[in-house]
Write an enzyme that holds these catalytic residues in place. Structure first.
Site, PDB file in Angstrom:
ATOM      1  N   LYS A  94     -63.179  -0.102 -70.927  1.00  0.00           N
ATOM      2  CA  LYS A  94     -62.924   0.476 -69.599  1.00  0.00           C
ATOM      3  C   LYS A  94     -64.049   1.444 -69.216  1.00  0.00           C
ATOM      4  O   LYS A  94     -64.593   1.384 -68.113  1.00  0.00           O
ATOM      5  CB  LYS A  94     -61.599   1.217 -69.586  1.00  0.00           C
ATOM      6  N   ASN A  95     -64.423   2.316 -70.149  1.00  0.00           N
ATOM      7  CA  ASN A  95     -65.375   3.386 -69.820  1.00  0.00           C
ATOM      8  C   ASN A  95     -66.823   2.939 -69.807  1.00  0.00           C
ATOM      9  O   ASN A  95     -67.719   3.745 -69.540  1.00  0.00           O
ATOM     10  CB  ASN A  95     -65.178   4.570 -70.772  1.00  0.00           C
ATOM     11  N   CYS A 121     -56.556  16.511 -63.323  1.00  0.00           N
ATOM     12  CA  CYS A 121     -55.614  15.481 -63.764  1.00  0.00           C
ATOM     13  C   CYS A 121     -54.796  16.110 -64.888  1.00  0.00           C
ATOM     14  O   CYS A 121     -54.955  17.279 -65.217  1.00  0.00           O
ATOM     15  CB  CYS A 121     -56.355  14.230 -64.237  1.00  0.00           C
ATOM     16  N   ARG A 173     -61.278  19.016 -64.957  1.00  0.00           N
ATOM     17  CA  ARG A 173     -62.241  17.897 -64.780  1.00  0.00           C
ATOM     18  C   ARG A 173     -63.213  18.165 -63.616  1.00  0.00           C
ATOM     19  O   ARG A 173     -63.343  17.387 -62.691  1.00  0.00           O
ATOM     20  CB  ARG A 173     -61.485  16.585 -64.547  1.00  0.00           C
ATOM     21  N   ASP A 200     -60.534  10.729 -76.944  1.00  0.00           N
ATOM     22  CA  ASP A 200     -59.651   9.668 -76.442  1.00  0.00           C
ATOM     23  C   ASP A 200     -58.801   9.037 -77.530  1.00  0.00           C
ATOM     24  O   ASP A 200     -57.957   8.179 -77.224  1.00  0.00           O
ATOM     25  CB  ASP A 200     -60.471   8.580 -75.741  1.00  0.00           C
ATOM     26  N   ARG A 245     -53.677   1.599 -66.980  1.00  0.00           N
ATOM     27  CA  ARG A 245     -55.014   1.955 -66.479  1.00  0.00           C
ATOM     28  C   ARG A 245     -56.081   1.538 -67.472  1.00  0.00           C
ATOM     29  O   ARG A 245     -57.200   1.206 -67.079  1.00  0.00           O
ATOM     30  CB  ARG A 245     -55.102   3.471 -66.258  1.00  0.00           C
TER      31      ARG A 245
HETATM   32  C1  EPZ Z   1     -65.408  10.498 -69.828  1.00  0.00           C
HETATM   33  O1  EPZ Z   1     -64.827  11.389 -68.895  1.00  0.00           O
HETATM   34  C2  EPZ Z   1     -64.358   9.430 -70.091  1.00  0.00           C
HETATM   35  N1  EPZ Z   1     -64.066   8.720 -68.841  1.00  0.00           N
HETATM   36  C3  EPZ Z   1     -63.087  10.101 -70.642  1.00  0.00           C
HETATM   37  O2  EPZ Z   1     -62.152   9.058 -70.945  1.00  0.00           O
HETATM   38  C4  EPZ Z   1     -63.448  10.826 -71.931  1.00  0.00           C
HETATM   39  O3  EPZ Z   1     -62.309  11.482 -72.428  1.00  0.00           O
HETATM   40  C5  EPZ Z   1     -64.572  11.841 -71.660  1.00  0.00           C
HETATM   41  O4  EPZ Z   1     -65.702  11.177 -71.058  1.00  0.00           O
HETATM   42  C6  EPZ Z   1     -65.042  12.538 -72.923  1.00  0.00           C
HETATM   43  O5  EPZ Z   1     -65.475  11.597 -73.838  1.00  0.00           O
HETATM   44  C7  EPZ Z   1     -64.943   7.772 -68.412  1.00  0.00           C
HETATM   45  O6  EPZ Z   1     -65.975   7.528 -69.017  1.00  0.00           O
HETATM   46  C8  EPZ Z   1     -64.580   7.067 -67.144  1.00  0.00           C
HETATM   47  P1  EPZ Z   1     -66.999  14.609 -69.491  1.00  0.00           P
HETATM   48  P2  EPZ Z   1     -65.757  12.481 -68.152  1.00  0.00           P
HETATM   49  O7  EPZ Z   1     -67.731  14.820 -68.217  1.00  0.00           O
HETATM   50  O8  EPZ Z   1     -67.130  11.979 -67.989  1.00  0.00           O
HETATM   51  C9  EPZ Z   1     -66.481  19.252 -68.710  1.00  0.00           C
HETATM   52  C10 EPZ Z   1     -60.055   8.028 -70.983  1.00  0.00           C
HETATM   53  O9  EPZ Z   1     -58.994   8.358 -71.540  1.00  0.00           O
HETATM   54  N2  EPZ Z   1     -67.266  19.013 -67.502  1.00  0.00           N
HETATM   55  O10 EPZ Z   1     -67.740  14.081 -70.666  1.00  0.00           O
HETATM   56  O11 EPZ Z   1     -65.025  12.937 -66.932  1.00  0.00           O
HETATM   57  C11 EPZ Z   1     -65.126  18.558 -68.658  1.00  0.00           C
HETATM   58  O12 EPZ Z   1     -64.174  19.359 -67.998  1.00  0.00           O
HETATM   59  C12 EPZ Z   1     -60.885   9.055 -70.246  1.00  0.00           C
HETATM   60  O13 EPZ Z   1     -60.536   6.856 -71.008  1.00  0.00           O
HETATM   61  C13 EPZ Z   1     -67.575  20.084 -66.682  1.00  0.00           C
HETATM   62  O14 EPZ Z   1     -67.199  21.220 -66.937  1.00  0.00           O
HETATM   63  O15 EPZ Z   1     -65.766  13.651 -69.217  1.00  0.00           O
HETATM   64  C14 EPZ Z   1     -64.797  18.358 -70.113  1.00  0.00           C
HETATM   65  O16 EPZ Z   1     -64.238  19.553 -70.622  1.00  0.00           O
HETATM   66  C15 EPZ Z   1     -60.212  10.424 -70.229  1.00  0.00           C
HETATM   67  N3  EPZ Z   1     -68.301  19.850 -65.554  1.00  0.00           N
HETATM   68  C16 EPZ Z   1     -66.169  18.124 -70.766  1.00  0.00           C
HETATM   69  O17 EPZ Z   1     -67.139  18.643 -69.830  1.00  0.00           O
HETATM   70  C17 EPZ Z   1     -68.756  18.598 -65.226  1.00  0.00           C
HETATM   71  O18 EPZ Z   1     -69.441  18.434 -64.197  1.00  0.00           O
HETATM   72  C18 EPZ Z   1     -66.520  16.673 -71.038  1.00  0.00           C
HETATM   73  O19 EPZ Z   1     -66.236  15.966 -69.852  1.00  0.00           O
HETATM   74  C19 EPZ Z   1     -68.413  17.520 -66.080  1.00  0.00           C
HETATM   75  C20 EPZ Z   1     -67.684  17.765 -67.214  1.00  0.00           C
END
Ligand code: EPZ
Length: 427
Positions: free
Chosen positions: A22-23, A116, A121, A312, A406
């Protein structure tokens, strides 16, 4: 609302085909906006989230058709550059259209995804990165408006945390920028590598794949490409943990073993037998005299960016530790609210207490969980409840399973082929 009904206590045996990730599919679908012509993507899972992304591409003017796991997409004529709230609120990964729209059209208007169940996020890293490339961004009525006059210009940026979609968005914005872009502290997830391979196939010049330092040499234009989505390591890991919880022996066909090294190490410490093969991963739960299941060792876990233990898989592993013989500490370092499954697991007989970003799981042994009506709260929490229900004595009914749909393709059918007694009841 649809419900999953599970009669627990049966071992899992046989083979299961792992679907496309998915990701990885979501950024690859968004990347088709970068170039006109017909893109061909193989191994695209048919999920609620990929359907939402295809609907979003359609909203923007794209045309697509699915033939099994192959999706053909044509984005010759983009008719819009706006990702509406009603789509983004159902799937935050819609923000992945920002980068390609800025690169292709110089403008994008995308609803802020909002928080969410698992956390706030934010997308501040994405926006700061775009601004570094010469983009002007503003927030209007819950929407991000991003605009650049002419081409984006290459520059160097540093992520405070290795954001997965942040890295992917900036890569897609930088591929046709004027000059070179360096992304420091980039995410190293295999799904980012899948996107880099697709972009380079389209004519981009990206170096540093699988490292935390990426270099993008801007090119004039890209062309449509044919590529394949990598197997889903989180789906595979979910089934590995299910075998550990229920007993049995399962071949996870086509998963990439090195993508699951962190989980494999933890499951071996729990007592699982894991064999890495060319055609996938063989997982077996040793049986002791009288065919009863081996006792599970309690193992601590701290979630980390790849190649560390994936956030995850945290909820799924917690369900397993609830059945272990000791106490396990599960430390969630990525998201601030990813323990929504704890209350539901405790209703099934688990003994878990939360202390800040740590969950203390007092294992109560393999026969400790009992079936109950529970509610899914987010995608991976749903998977955690399925694992607990498969192992628990009695009947478990999981409501709000749209969360599960999803990210898991045909989960009930796949588990049925492995011998589980699970079926979906439509409301
Ligand atoms: C990706 O989300 C995945 N989703 C998530 O999978 C996964 O849990 C996550 O990466 C971490 O591995 C997809 O790839 C579609 P991040 P993403 O930006 O990119 C903070 C699932 O279950 N952050 O790596 O949204 C954020 O709050 C989903 O399949 C900021 O502060 O995650 C988090 O604490 C859930 N500002 C950390 O960084 C930003 O601009 C990592 O988030 C971006 C992120």
């Amino acid at each position: 609302m649809d419900t999953l009904v599970i009669e627990g206590g049966l071992p899992l045996r046989g083979e299961v085909q792992i679907s496309g990730a998915k990701n990885a599919a979501l950024p690859l679908l968004a990347a088709t906006l970068l170039a006109p012509g017909e893109h061909i993507l193989h191994n695209v899972p048919d999920l609620r989230d990929t359907r939402t992304m295809l609907l979003l591409l359609e909203t923007l003017g794209g045309r697509w058709q699915r033939d099994g796991a192959t999706v053909r997409i044509n984005t010759d004529t983009l008719s819009g550059a706006e990702a509406p709230y009603d789509l983004v609120k159902t799937m935050r990964a819609s923000v992945l259209v920002l980068g390609p729209l800025l690169s292709r059209a110089g403008f994008a208007r995308v609803s802020l995804p909002g928080g969410c169940a698992i956390g706030a996020r934010p997308i501040d890293y994405h926006l700061k990165g775009f601004e570094r490339l010469g983009v002007a961004t503003s927030l209007e009525q819950g929407y991000v408006e991003a605009r650049v006059n002419g081409r984006l210009r290459g520059d160097t940026m540093y992520f405070d945390a290795p954001s997965v979609t942040g890295t992917e968005n900036l890569l897609m914005a930088a591929v046709c920028a004027q000059g070179t872009t360096h992304i420091q502290n980039a995410a190293r997830e295999p799904e980012v590598g899948n996107l880099i391979d697709m972009l380079n196939t389209m004519g981009a010049r990206i170096e540093g794949k699988d490292s935390d330092s990426l270099t993008v040499h801007g090119v004039e234009r890209l062309v449509a490409a044919e590529t394949a989505v990598i197997p889903d390591r989180i789906e595979a890991g979910t089934y590995m943990i299910a075998v550990a919880a229920c007993g049995g022996k399962v071949l996870l066909r086509d998963c990439i073993c090195r993508h699951l090294a962190a989980l494999s190490e933890k499951l071996r410490l729990c007592g699982l037998i894991i064999e890495e093969r060319q055609d996938g991963m063989l997982v077996a739960c040793p049986e002791v005299a009288g065919n009863s299941l081996c006792a599970l060792e309690s193992v601590d876990v701290t979630t980390q960016p790849y190649p560390g233990f994936p956030t995850d898989l945290q909820a799924q592993f917690m369900a397993l530790m609830a059945m272990s013989e000791g106490t396990a500490i599960i430390h969630e370092t990525i998201f601030e609210n990813r323990f929504m499954h704890v209350a539901e697991l405790n209703r099934m007989g688990a003994d878990i207490t939360i202390e800040g970003s740590r969950a203390v799981v007092r294992g109560c042994g393999r026969d400790s969980l009992s079936g109950a009506p529970v509610m899914a709260t987010d995608l991976r929490a749903s998977a955690s409840l399925v694992i607990a229900g498969l192992a628990a004595a009695g009947t478990t009914e999981i409501s709000r399973i749209y969360h599960l749909e999803r990210g898991y393709e045909n989960m009930a059918a796949k588990l049925q082929t492995l011998g589980a007694r699970i079926h979906k009841v439509s409301a």
